[in-house]
Design a protein around this motif. Structure first.
Motif, PDB file in Angstrom:
ATOM      1  N   ALA A 190       0.837  -1.195   0.000  1.00 50.08           N
ATOM      2  CA  ALA A 190       0.000   0.000   0.000  1.00 50.08           C
ATOM      3  C   ALA A 190       0.876   1.251   0.000  1.00 50.08           C
ATOM      4  CB  ALA A 190      -0.927  -0.005   1.208  1.00 50.08           C
ATOM      5  N   ALA A 191       2.000   1.197   0.698  1.00 56.03           N
ATOM      6  CA  ALA A 191       2.913   2.344   0.723  1.00 56.03           C
ATOM      7  C   ALA A 191       3.385   2.657  -0.695  1.00 56.03           C
ATOM      8  CB  ALA A 191       4.105   2.054   1.630  1.00 56.03           C
ATOM      9  N   ASN A 192       3.762   1.622  -1.411  1.00 57.11           N
ATOM     10  CA  ASN A 192       4.168   1.786  -2.800  1.00 57.11           C
ATOM     11  C   ASN A 192       3.059   2.419  -3.630  1.00 57.11           C
ATOM     12  OD1 ASN A 192       6.138   1.303  -4.793  1.00 57.11           O
ATOM     13  ND2 ASN A 192       6.557  -0.672  -3.832  1.00 57.11           N
ATOM     14  N   MET A 193       1.841   1.963  -3.406  1.00 54.84           N
ATOM     15  CA  MET A 193       0.720   2.432  -4.211  1.00 54.84           C
ATOM     16  C   MET A 193       0.338   3.874  -3.914  1.00 54.84           C
ATOM     17  SD  MET A 193       0.283  -0.186  -6.076  1.00 54.84           S
ATOM     18  CE  MET A 193      -0.711   0.869  -7.075  1.00 54.84           C
ATOM     19  N   VAL A 194       0.669   4.384  -2.723  1.00 50.31           N
ATOM     20  CA  VAL A 194       0.364   5.800  -2.484  1.00 50.31           C
ATOM     21  C   VAL A 194       1.543   6.688  -2.894  1.00 50.31           C
ATOM     22  CG1 VAL A 194      -1.329   5.462  -0.643  1.00 50.31           C
ATOM     23  CG2 VAL A 194       1.062   5.822  -0.047  1.00 50.31           C
ATOM     24  N   GLY A 195       2.597   6.087  -3.435  1.00 52.93           N
ATOM     25  CA  GLY A 195       3.669   6.914  -3.976  1.00 52.93           C
ATOM     26  C   GLY A 195       4.933   6.971  -3.135  1.00 52.93           C
ATOM     27  N   VAL A 196       5.067   6.077  -2.149  1.00 52.71           N
ATOM     28  CA  VAL A 196       6.307   6.039  -1.382  1.00 52.71           C
ATOM     29  C   VAL A 196       7.344   5.241  -2.182  1.00 52.71           C
ATOM     30  CG1 VAL A 196       7.421   5.324   0.758  1.00 52.71           C
ATOM     31  CG2 VAL A 196       5.034   6.062   0.796  1.00 52.71           C
ATOM     32  N   ASN A 197       8.501   5.827  -2.416  1.00 46.01           N
ATOM     33  CA  ASN A 197       9.583   5.107  -3.085  1.00 46.01           C
ATOM     34  C   ASN A 197      10.190   4.161  -2.050  1.00 46.01           C
ATOM     35  OD1 ASN A 197      11.811   4.191  -4.407  1.00 46.01           O
ATOM     36  ND2 ASN A 197      12.516   6.203  -5.063  1.00 46.01           N
TER      37      ASN A 197
END
Ligand code: ATP
Ligand code: MG
Lengths: 324, 252
Positions: A190-197
């Protein structure tokens, strides 16, 4: 308000440790150094193990490389402080490069991979005799001054690093970086999907978990004057540090420091009273943690606990009263 | 109308199976498009390909004129390609507000945590979750978790929003609420691709429909034409259903 309390408690603790050379004997100063040094490593571990939720066991690798890098630099004529800085930077670079590889692993696999790094670095150090002295170890140039002065200096340097590490953790906790790390710890996809590299964030956290360990490693080497591979790349150390953080409360600011203090206090009590049982304590604390304190000392609801206990007690006493 | 997203011969293989095979279509800015197909047709995989979760085996994804075929998931999010998960994915220990703020912070490009919180509160108002802003995300019931996913995606300031079965598990009233919300989102100018099993829902909201079957796009076009397509009836709808819809639409 809560934050003020947190900073106040930290400042008080640092002041107490800083006062030991003025008030106490050499033995107590040694403990104070040990507390500061382990606090640095615990605060460091919190970046990767606490904020990010990656169970790293690489602490001893960072510490050991710090020991050796500082010692070797000094033996080759690099001035003391520069040698310490060199060790610190080398460990940071090592962690960043290693992190790019090892952080592809998750959960148990990451834990095993990270502990393998400690063994690997220890083996390389033992076998690379021409540079490291191999299993015979290395003598490190001694610090100037009488034992008292040396201990005082080491203590203040360790404390300085601790303040730096703590301030960094406060900053990270409030920043975009810390927010991203917390997202990763709760749900990496989910972190990846909200834009966290996520890859970059994890590498930064892993590097932060290493850099201050490298620094205290180099200072430690200068203090003790002699290092060898088993002492520098100690499996016991790599296990102790996460236990300290979990004991205090992973992912909190003060937890690592509280946990280190309590752990070393317990260790001292048991050393003094049951010499043979010392190692068993670590095991005991781990078991206790897993079963009773999954969130650490800082996260206990003390008021609720107090209420529950006093309720139990009052029921108990009223029962016994009725029985008599 | 301008084109916002285009897929050119997109394919994905997992081991031997073609989960998505040679799919091409495009989305116009501002439209709502339905994506239907039986279980295992490759709908979720297609969303994963568009948003960089899986690398493509073949083909190209063009977003706003730019070839984004090799992007990673976080880059898709920052570009304005947001999606919701079929199985909701909150940050369980954070509050509802913090969950949405994460979207604003990393996908939406807020420059500070405070700014992200302010934006997050606006999105919570928009989806009707302001009253639970400070509760833990894990304590929400399913309908509200789905709304949270929407708020989180909206906080990312998306140009295209891919909704993977946002209505699954909701009852009739809850679905009506969700559809109102989706229309409100479209009214903000967001292009929406919605994956949905309930035909009534798809037909009521989509301007165009895509049908996926065994990874291949077997039909696309306006809803009435698509549901009468014999291939679609055969593969997905069943002849009884097609007859019923036809009858209903004649009444209407
Ligand atoms: N990560 C993966 N690894 C291997 N196979 C996969 C993976 N993801 C999907 N598949 C396979 O790809 C095919 C398409 O699956 P997908 O989840 O895209 O279908 P779907 O249309 O979303 O189905 P549903 O309506 O049940 O959600 C299935 O056969 C599935 O087993
Ligand atoms: Mg699916």
């Amino acid at each position: 308000m809560k934050q003020l309390l947190c900073f106040g408690a930290f400042a008080l603790w640092v002041a107490m440790i800083a006062a030991t050379p003025l008030l106490a004997d050499n033995y107590t100063i040694r403990i104070a150094i040990s507390v500061s040094m382990f606090s640095v490593m615990a605060v460091s571990w919190n970046f990767i193990g606490g904020f990010t939720g990656y169970p790293s066991f690489s602490t001893a690798a960072f510490f050991g490389i710090g020991c050796y890098a500082g010692a070797i630099a000094q033996r080759n004529g690099v001035p003391l402080v520069l040698a310490w800085m060199f060790a610190t930077i080398l460990v940071a670079v090592f962690a960043a490069l290693l992190g790019a590889i090892i952080l592809r692993l998750k959960g148990h696999y990451f834990a095993i991979g990270s502990i393998a790094i400690v063994e690997l670095t220890r083996l390389i150090t033992s076998s690379w005799g021409s540079l490291t002295g191999g299993g015979d170890g290395l003598n490190v140039p001694l610090l100037q001054g009488n034992p008292q002065e040396v201990a005082g200096l080491v203590l203040y340097v360790m404390l300085g690093i601790l303040v730096l590490a703590f301030v960094t953790s406060v900053y990270v906790d409030r920043s975009r970086l810390g927010f991203g790390l917390k997202c990763i710890s709760q749900n990496e996809d989910a972190a990846n999907m909200v834009g966290v590299n996520t890859t970059a964030f994890k590498i930064v956290a892993y590097t932060l978990s290493a850099v201050f360990c490298g620094a205290v490693g180099a200072v430690y080497a200068s203090w003790v004057g002699y290092i060898d591979p088993t002492d520098s790349f100690s499996i016991l150390l790599t296990l102790k540090v996460p236990v300290m953080v979990l004991l205090g409360g992973a992912g909190t600011l003060l937890g690592p420091i509280l946990g280190t203090g309590v752990f070393i206090l317990l260790e001292e009590i048991f050393w003094a009273n049951f010499l043979e049982w010392n190692r068993a304590i670590l095991g005991g604390i781990i078991v206790f943690l897993i079963f009773f304190l999954p969130n650490g000392l800082l996260k206990i609801q003390y008021l609720q606990l107090y209420a529950a206990v006093s309720r139990k007690l009052s029921i108990g006493s009223s029962k016994s009263g009725a029985g008599s | 109308m301008t084109e916002i997203l285009r897929l050119e011969n997109v394919g994905k293989q997992f081991g031997g199976i073609h989960a998505v095979n040679n799919v091409s279509f495009s989305l116009e800015e501002g439209e709502i498009i339905g994506l239907i197909g039986p279980n295992g047709a490759g709908k979720t995989t297609l969303v994963n390909l568009i948003t960089g979760v899986h690398p493509l085996s073949s083909g190209k994804v063009i977003f706003a004129g730019e070839d984004v075929s090799r992007q990673q998931a976080f880059q898709a999010a920052r570009r304005g390609l947001a999606r919701t998960f079929q199985i909701v994915q909150p940050f369980p220990k954070m509050t509802v507000l913090e969950n949405v703020a994460a979207g604003a912070m990393f996908g939406g490009g807020s420059t500070s945590v405070q700014e992200a919180m302010v934006l997050a509160r606006e999105e919570l108002e928009f989806v009707g979750l302001a009253h639970v802003a400070d509760t833990a995300a894990s304590s929400l019931a399913l309908p509200n978790r789905k709304r949270l996913e929407l708020a989180k995606s909206l906080a990312m300031r998306p140009k295209v929003l891919l909704l993977d079965e946002v209505n699954a598990g909701l009852n009739a009233t809850e679905i009506d609420g969700a559809l109102d919300l989706i229309r409100k989102i479209a009214a903000r100018g967001v292009t929406i691709l919605i994956i949905e099993h309930l035909m009534k829902v798809v037909l009521s909201i989509s301007q165009r429909i895509l049908v996926l079957h065994h990874g291949e796009l077997i039909a696309q076009g306006d809803p009435r034409t698509v549901i009468e397509d014999p291939q679609v009836v055969e593969a997905y709808l069943g002849s009884k259903f097609a007859a019923r819809v036809k009858a209903e639409s004649h009444h209407a």
